[in-house]
Each structure stands twice: as structure tokens, then as C-alpha cells.
Design a protein around this motif. Sequence first.
Motif, PDB file in Angstrom:
ATOM      1  N   VAL A  80       0.859  -1.185   0.000  1.00 46.85           N
ATOM      2  CA  VAL A  80       0.000   0.000   0.000  1.00 46.85           C
ATOM      3  C   VAL A  80       0.895   1.234   0.000  1.00 46.85           C
ATOM      4  O   VAL A  80       1.806   1.357   0.824  1.00 46.85           O
ATOM      5  CB  VAL A  80      -0.925   0.020   1.237  1.00 46.85           C
ATOM      6  CG1 VAL A  80      -1.860   1.225   1.177  1.00 46.85           C
ATOM      7  CG2 VAL A  80      -1.716  -1.281   1.347  1.00 46.85           C
ATOM      8  N   ARG A  81       0.621   2.147  -0.925  1.00 47.05           N
ATOM      9  CA  ARG A  81       1.365   3.408  -0.990  1.00 47.05           C
ATOM     10  C   ARG A  81       0.373   4.567  -0.925  1.00 47.05           C
ATOM     11  O   ARG A  81      -0.609   4.599  -1.677  1.00 47.05           O
ATOM     12  CB  ARG A  81       2.186   3.484  -2.274  1.00 47.05           C
ATOM     13  CG  ARG A  81       3.319   2.466  -2.342  1.00 47.05           C
ATOM     14  CD  ARG A  81       4.018   2.486  -3.683  1.00 47.05           C
ATOM     15  NE  ARG A  81       3.149   2.028  -4.747  1.00 47.05           N
ATOM     16  CZ  ARG A  81       3.239   2.422  -6.013  1.00 47.05           C
ATOM     17  NH1 ARG A  81       4.132   3.339  -6.370  1.00 47.05           N
ATOM     18  NH2 ARG A  81       2.428   1.937  -6.927  1.00 47.05           N
ATOM     19  N   ILE A  82       0.639   5.496  -0.002  1.00 43.73           N
ATOM     20  CA  ILE A  82      -0.264   6.632   0.201  1.00 43.73           C
ATOM     21  C   ILE A  82       0.561   7.919   0.209  1.00 43.73           C
ATOM     22  O   ILE A  82       1.561   8.011   0.931  1.00 43.73           O
ATOM     23  CB  ILE A  82      -1.051   6.496   1.522  1.00 43.73           C
ATOM     24  CG1 ILE A  82      -1.794   5.154   1.565  1.00 43.73           C
ATOM     25  CG2 ILE A  82      -2.029   7.653   1.688  1.00 43.73           C
ATOM     26  CD1 ILE A  82      -2.543   4.905   2.857  1.00 43.73           C
ATOM     27  N   PRO A  83       0.170   8.916  -0.602  1.00 44.05           N
ATOM     28  CA  PRO A  83       0.944  10.156  -0.656  1.00 44.05           C
ATOM     29  C   PRO A  83       0.974  10.881   0.692  1.00 44.05           C
ATOM     30  O   PRO A  83      -0.016  10.913   1.426  1.00 44.05           O
ATOM     31  CB  PRO A  83       0.206  10.993  -1.702  1.00 44.05           C
ATOM     32  CG  PRO A  83      -0.582  10.004  -2.511  1.00 44.05           C
ATOM     33  CD  PRO A  83      -0.965   8.926  -1.536  1.00 44.05           C
ATOM     34  N   ARG A  84       2.108  11.445   1.009  1.00 43.94           N
ATOM     35  CA  ARG A  84       2.220  12.373   2.127  1.00 43.94           C
ATOM     36  C   ARG A  84       1.927  13.782   1.612  1.00 43.94           C
ATOM     37  O   ARG A  84       1.944  14.036   0.416  1.00 43.94           O
ATOM     38  CB  ARG A  84       3.628  12.335   2.719  1.00 43.94           C
ATOM     39  CG  ARG A  84       3.915  11.128   3.610  1.00 43.94           C
ATOM     40  CD  ARG A  84       5.290  11.305   4.272  1.00 43.94           C
ATOM     41  NE  ARG A  84       5.492  10.362   5.351  1.00 43.94           N
ATOM     42  CZ  ARG A  84       6.077   9.176   5.215  1.00 43.94           C
ATOM     43  NH1 ARG A  84       6.491   8.779   4.016  1.00 43.94           N
ATOM     44  NH2 ARG A  84       6.246   8.389   6.262  1.00 43.94           N
ATOM     45  N   LYS A  85       1.676  14.692   2.529  1.00 44.07           N
ATOM     46  CA  LYS A  85       1.460  16.083   2.129  1.00 44.07           C
ATOM     47  C   LYS A  85       2.725  16.649   1.501  1.00 44.07           C
ATOM     48  O   LYS A  85       2.679  17.379   0.517  1.00 44.07           O
ATOM     49  CB  LYS A  85       1.035  16.903   3.349  1.00 44.07           C
ATOM     50  CG  LYS A  85      -0.388  16.625   3.805  1.00 44.07           C
ATOM     51  CD  LYS A  85      -0.768  17.419   5.036  1.00 44.07           C
ATOM     52  CE  LYS A  85      -0.101  16.899   6.293  1.00 44.07           C
ATOM     53  NZ  LYS A  85      -0.617  17.561   7.529  1.00 44.07           N
ATOM     54  N   ASP A  86       3.855  16.286   2.057  1.00 45.09           N
ATOM     55  CA  ASP A  86       5.157  16.668   1.511  1.00 45.09           C
ATOM     56  C   ASP A  86       6.094  15.480   1.714  1.00 45.09           C
ATOM     57  O   ASP A  86       6.062  14.829   2.748  1.00 45.09           O
ATOM     58  CB  ASP A  86       5.731  17.905   2.223  1.00 45.09           C
ATOM     59  CG  ASP A  86       4.876  19.143   1.991  1.00 45.09           C
ATOM     60  OD1 ASP A  86       4.741  19.536   0.824  1.00 45.09           O
ATOM     61  OD2 ASP A  86       4.348  19.686   2.972  1.00 45.09           O
ATOM     62  N   GLY A  87       6.907  15.208   0.723  1.00 47.09           N
ATOM     63  CA  GLY A  87       7.860  14.128   0.866  1.00 47.09           C
ATOM     64  C   GLY A  87       7.421  12.865   0.145  1.00 47.09           C
ATOM     65  O   GLY A  87       6.400  12.832  -0.547  1.00 47.09           O
ATOM     66  N   PRO A  88       8.177  11.785   0.326  1.00 50.77           N
ATOM     67  CA  PRO A  88       7.890  10.532  -0.385  1.00 50.77           C
ATOM     68  C   PRO A  88       6.618   9.866   0.128  1.00 50.77           C
ATOM     69  O   PRO A  88       6.130  10.170   1.215  1.00 50.77           O
ATOM     70  CB  PRO A  88       9.121   9.672  -0.072  1.00 50.77           C
ATOM     71  CG  PRO A  88       9.624  10.202   1.241  1.00 50.77           C
ATOM     72  CD  PRO A  88       9.346  11.672   1.209  1.00 50.77           C
ATOM     73  N   MET A  89       6.097   8.963  -0.667  1.00 51.00           N
ATOM     74  CA  MET A  89       4.896   8.223  -0.275  1.00 51.00           C
ATOM     75  C   MET A  89       5.139   7.386   0.990  1.00 51.00           C
ATOM     76  O   MET A  89       6.244   6.883   1.215  1.00 51.00           O
ATOM     77  CB  MET A  89       4.450   7.284  -1.392  1.00 51.00           C
ATOM     78  CG  MET A  89       3.686   7.939  -2.524  1.00 51.00           C
ATOM     79  SD  MET A  89       2.930   6.689  -3.579  1.00 51.00           S
ATOM     80  CE  MET A  89       1.771   7.692  -4.510  1.00 51.00           C
TER      81      MET A  89
END
Length: 491
Positions: A80-89
Motif C-alpha cells: 500500500v502506498r499513500i501520498p504524504r502532504k510533503d515528501g515521499p509516499m
Amino acid sequence: MAKRTARTTEKHVKRSSHGKSAPAAKTSATKETRAVKKPATKKKTTSSEGRQRKTTTEGTGDTRALIRIYRHGLGDCILVRIPRKDGPMFKLLIDCGVAVAQKQGAEKMQAVMKDILELTEGSVDVLAVTHEHWDHVSGFQQAEELFGELTVGQVWVAWTEDPRDDLAKKLRKERDQSLQLVSASVDALRAAGNEAGADSVLALTGMFGAAGEKTKAAFDIAKAKAGSGDPFYLHPADLPIAPEGCDFRIFVLGPPHDEKAIKHFNPSKKNPETYELALDGSGVLPLGVIGALSGDGDVVPFPPSSRIPLSMSEGHRFFRKAYWTGADWRRIDTDWLGNTDEFALMLQSATNNTSLVLAIELADGDVLLFAADAQVGNWLSWEALEWGTGADRRTGPGLLERTIFYKVGHHGSHNATMKEKGLDLMTGLKTAIIPVDEVVAKKMRWGAMPLSSLVAALSDRTQARTLRTDKAPDAAIAGVQVDDLYFELKV
């Protein structure tokens, strides 16, 4: 070394002292764990938790999550990959294993691990290992060299792995004793010349060897990724986990800290909670059989005055005539082992019910559900779960109501998806994926996997967006990438 309890990815929250059953999961959510404001959408629905939930369409707008479920056979491996507000997933790897009967299992797991390394650039934030079954952990051993290249931030396991928890110790002791009984039954079957019966029992356990040493070793390889410390032992009483810099939260639904619930793995015959009943270990062996398997000479069906050793009976005139002559079918030397298959299935179900269950609540309130192999008692315990207060209050049923993605439990078996208190509550469900290989499941005598009535119910609920990893979809599905090695869903 101090034990680790469930924590946020960077901020840590401790539970009650060890060895005690956690209270009924009533905690106060902090500001850091509160979901961010939801973007505007056309349609609004009201959830049971008293707030408006805005629906979205997969495959449009910004990516909220990417779920890659590998198609390597009968087993679970999910990234599972979920975007961060800033930075890597944020990257979460859940399990990595395949059933013992899967052809070229090691080669398949090595291909999966290579893909994980490439996609994650060699690191994940969290490795979650749901329970100690070969089809969920084999890859850590079968692809050990490749797995060694993966950097892991944290390792999450269920509280049932906590060496300081009294109930966890009790359950593990019982499991170890049960494995010894299965091992003794296999030896007895082979001594009686019943190789097919012995192999059948081993297949039903889903382990290499009746004592499960290789399964434990594979699990230990995964837990060793925690480094010098312990893994984090997760519990439904924990606060929601809020990784730093992310707009989502992770709720721990199971396993319950309740021995009765964990041992409730089959549906009720009078009021079945699932889609179909099946015989999978609901019975138990007679007391005399258990005593014989365990070598306990005090537990026998007859008093000393009424029995003689079997070897001595061959020299007794009466027994030579009445027992040792004639057709073999009249003898019952090993007939008491006839229920061993059922006992092996019961042992497997008991371990399944200790599964770590995670629900990921996205920023707009939609939920991604990863139920591992949780069975009846585990599911039913979610009804009482509650976190937070007021507008931030969350409940087990409320999370199910807002579930849009469901990783179907235990390869679509008969007792791993609840009906009234499970799928019926998932009114917002859009996509379900079943990691399964029906041919291998039949070979291992694991019953109907997947259960046809459950697949039909899931397909109806998702409007035909229910996928099986052993079959390619008949047509393109919006938001789903199809590869020979995986399905990837864009949420």
C-alpha cells in the motif's frame, strides 16, 4: 528490553500494563490524528457516525492511495502506498507468502520481492505481519537474500506475539501443544502405513512439517527487521496510528484481546453469520484420542483392569482368533485417527483468528480494509470498538460502513467474511480483491476457496468490481492496472 506497544509512526502511544486484557477500546483521538478537511464533491452521504462523507471516483483526480496485490498464488502479499502532504509516499507492506503446495513457490516469491524492491526503491515505512501461517510469511525465507536488501522502518505484529502478554502466552502454549498432537498423529498414521493420510494432515495445516518450524523461522526473519528492538505489538485498544506528514489514520480492529472470541472461528449453525456453512474443524477429538496423542497415560477409555498391551494380545488365544485373524477392515488399530484432518483444520482456523486487521481511514473518510485471515470471532468483536468522542468519534461498524476497498479475508473462505455484521454494512464498497488460487486450494483440501455465494455477494455489492488474483478480469476496470504479477488499484 522494554516491550513495544502500538504507536503512531513517529509519535508513540502506550497502552495498559502487560498481561491484562485491554478495556473496550474507548480512547480519545488527538488533534494530530484528526482527518483533514474533505475536498468538495458532487454527492454527499451521511455515515452512522453523524457526519457527512463525500464520495469520490477511483481513477479521477489526485491519487489518494495505490494498492498493489500480488498474483503469485494462494497467499497474501500487499503493498500500500499513500501520498504524504510533503515528501515521499508512505509505504506499508502487509505479509509476503504463498501456500506450500504452490508450484515454484520460491521462484514466485523472489519475483514478488524483486518487484517490491524496485517499486519502493528499497525501503518501506512499515512491515505488517498478520499471523504465523506459511502462506503469509514464506517469502521472508524463500526470498531471504532479496528481503535482506529491503529497509524497514517499523515492524507491526498483533499483540498475540507479545512475549509478556499473559493471554498471548497461553494461546501460544496451546498452539504449540496442538502442533505436537498433530505431529504425533502424523507419525502414528505413517507407522500404520497410511502415508496418504499423513500427507493429507500436513497439507491441511499449510505448514512445512507438522511442528511448523519453517513457518516460525520465516516469521522470525520478518520480525528481525525491527533491529535491536522488538516489533510493535498492536491492539484494538490503541489510539489510531497517524504517520507524520500524512492525512490518513490506521485503526487496529483485531485480533480481540478475548480468548473466547479468538476461539470462535466457525459460524453458528442456528444463526449463521457468514454466507455458507462448511465443515472445517468445528468438532474436536475425543478425550481418549487427545490423551493418546499427547502420550498422557492417565487419559484412556478403559480402566487398567480392562486392558492389555496390544503387543501382548497377539499371543492370547482369544485375540488371535477374534481380532488378529480375518479381514483388516475389522480392526480398529488406527481408526481413532480418523478425525485428525478435522483437528488440523481447527488448529489452522484458531491461528487465522489471531490475524492482525487494519483499517486505513483516508483524509476524506473513506476506508481501506485489510482483514488478513480473520474469522468469525475476530469480525464480531469489531462491533464494540470505539475511538474518540464527538465529531471525531469512530466505531468498528462505522469504519465498515465507509469501506470502499476490501482485501477479502482468507482467500474468500466460508467463515472469513461476515454477512450481517460485515459485508451488509459495507454500503460504500466499490472494489474487492480476493488473493486466491482455486486449484491449489483444492489440492490442499482447504474447502471452497473462493466460496461461490460470497463471490456473488461481493460482485453484487461492488457492481462487478470484485477481482480474483487467479483470473484476469474479462474487461478493463477503471482504476485497476492488470499485470501478470499483480493487480494495482488506484483509489
